[in-house]
Write a protein that holds these residues in place. Structure first.
Motif, short mmCIF file in Angstrom:
data_model
loop_
_atom_site.label_atom_id
_atom_site.label_comp_id
_atom_site.label_asym_id
_atom_site.label_seq_id
_atom_site.Cartn_x
_atom_site.Cartn_y
_atom_site.Cartn_z
N ARG A 1 0.85 -1.18 0.00
CA ARG A 1 0.00 0.00 0.00
C ARG A 1 0.90 1.24 0.00
NH1 ARG A 1 -4.80 -1.46 -0.18
NH2 ARG A 1 -5.90 0.40 0.44
N ARG B 1 0.83 5.76 -0.54
CA ARG B 1 0.02 6.97 -0.55
C ARG B 1 0.41 7.78 -1.78
NH1 ARG B 1 -3.07 7.07 3.25
NH2 ARG B 1 -3.58 9.18 3.85
N VAL B 2 -0.60 8.16 -2.56
CA VAL B 2 -0.38 8.94 -3.77
C VAL B 2 -1.39 10.08 -3.81
CG1 VAL B 2 0.57 7.02 -5.10
CG2 VAL B 2 -1.88 7.45 -5.16
N VAL B 3 -1.10 11.07 -4.64
CA VAL B 3 -2.03 12.19 -4.82
C VAL B 3 -2.74 11.99 -6.16
CG1 VAL B 3 -2.24 14.69 -5.07
CG2 VAL B 3 -0.58 13.72 -3.45
N GLU B 4 -4.06 11.91 -6.09
CA GLU B 4 -4.90 11.78 -7.29
C GLU B 4 -5.97 12.86 -7.24
OE1 GLU B 4 -6.56 7.86 -7.54
OE2 GLU B 4 -4.70 6.97 -8.25
N LYS C 1 -6.12 14.98 -4.18
CA LYS C 1 -6.38 14.35 -2.89
C LYS C 1 -5.36 13.25 -2.65
CE LYS C 1 -11.05 14.01 -1.71
NZ LYS C 1 -12.31 13.27 -1.87
N GLU C 2 -4.92 13.13 -1.39
CA GLU C 2 -4.01 12.05 -1.04
C GLU C 2 -4.86 10.80 -0.75
OE1 GLU C 2 -1.11 11.12 2.58
OE2 GLU C 2 -0.48 12.87 1.41
N VAL C 3 -4.53 9.72 -1.46
CA VAL C 3 -5.26 8.46 -1.28
C VAL C 3 -4.26 7.31 -1.10
CG1 VAL C 3 -7.29 9.17 -2.60
CG2 VAL C 3 -5.42 8.05 -3.77
N GLU C 4 -4.75 6.25 -0.49
CA GLU C 4 -3.92 5.06 -0.34
C GLU C 4 -4.31 4.08 -1.45
OE1 GLU C 4 -3.81 1.95 3.08
OE2 GLU C 4 -2.61 3.68 3.70
N LYS C 5 -3.28 3.50 -2.07
CA LYS C 5 -3.51 2.63 -3.21
C LYS C 5 -2.68 1.35 -3.06
CE LYS C 5 -4.03 3.77 -8.04
NZ LYS C 5 -3.65 4.67 -9.12
#
Length: 162
Positions: free
Chosen positions: A116, A118-121, A124-128
């Motif tokens: 997992r 954390r990226v910005v999409e 918004k910062e989301v966990e992927k």
């Protein structure tokens, strides 16, 4: 200062296991000469792009069978794992697939490994969840269910110098 009994028990068990299982890990520089692979044991120098084969030989020197023997080859930080080079171990009619770690040997799993991040999409910062690349592996492990008295096995993998 009082020593507790468990320290001595742990020490005795560690010593017994060290005497029961002999481990020998050696690097071999892999070169191709006239179309054939040639191996240089314990190379003194390597350069980026060189392929190094790591061979781990384990021998059960105990008086009986050993169970759940984990053979681990760490992948040096100065190298990366060469995908597909860690082979399945055939032993006593069973096949033992290598497992891999990307977190310094804390956890192991069969590929494809996931992590997992954390990226910005879209601001918004989301966990992927993403797939771990073989170049990120830090360790390989083969877990042998039972290793007979006197049994000797070899596992290996290849790395590429960064």
């Amino acid at each position: 200062m009082r020593k507790t009994w468990w320290v001595w028990v742990f020490f005795a068990l560690a010593l017994a296991l060290a005497q029961a299982l002999s481990l020998d890990l050696r690097p071999y520089l892999v070169k191709v000469v006239e179309g054939k692979e040639v191996y240089e044991e314990n190379p003194l120098a390597v350069k980026p792009g060189d392929v190094v084969e790591w061979r781990l030989v384990a021998e059960n020197r105990s008086q009986g069978a050993l169970r759940q023997v984990a053979l681990v080859i760490p992948i040096p930080k100065e190298t990366y794992y060469l995908e597909g080079s860690a082979k399945v171990l055939a032993l006593n009619g069973s096949t033992i697939r290598p497992e891999f770690s990307f977190d310094g040997g804390k956890t192991f799993g069969f590929p494809p490994l996931k992590k997992r991040v954390r990226v910005v999409e879209n601001g918004k910062e989301v966990e992927k969840e993403v797939e771990v690349k073989p170049e990120e592996y830090t360790h390989a492990r083969w877990v042998i269910p039972e290793m007979a008295k006197g049994a000797r096995v070899q596992v290996s993998l290849r790395t590429v110098v960064r």
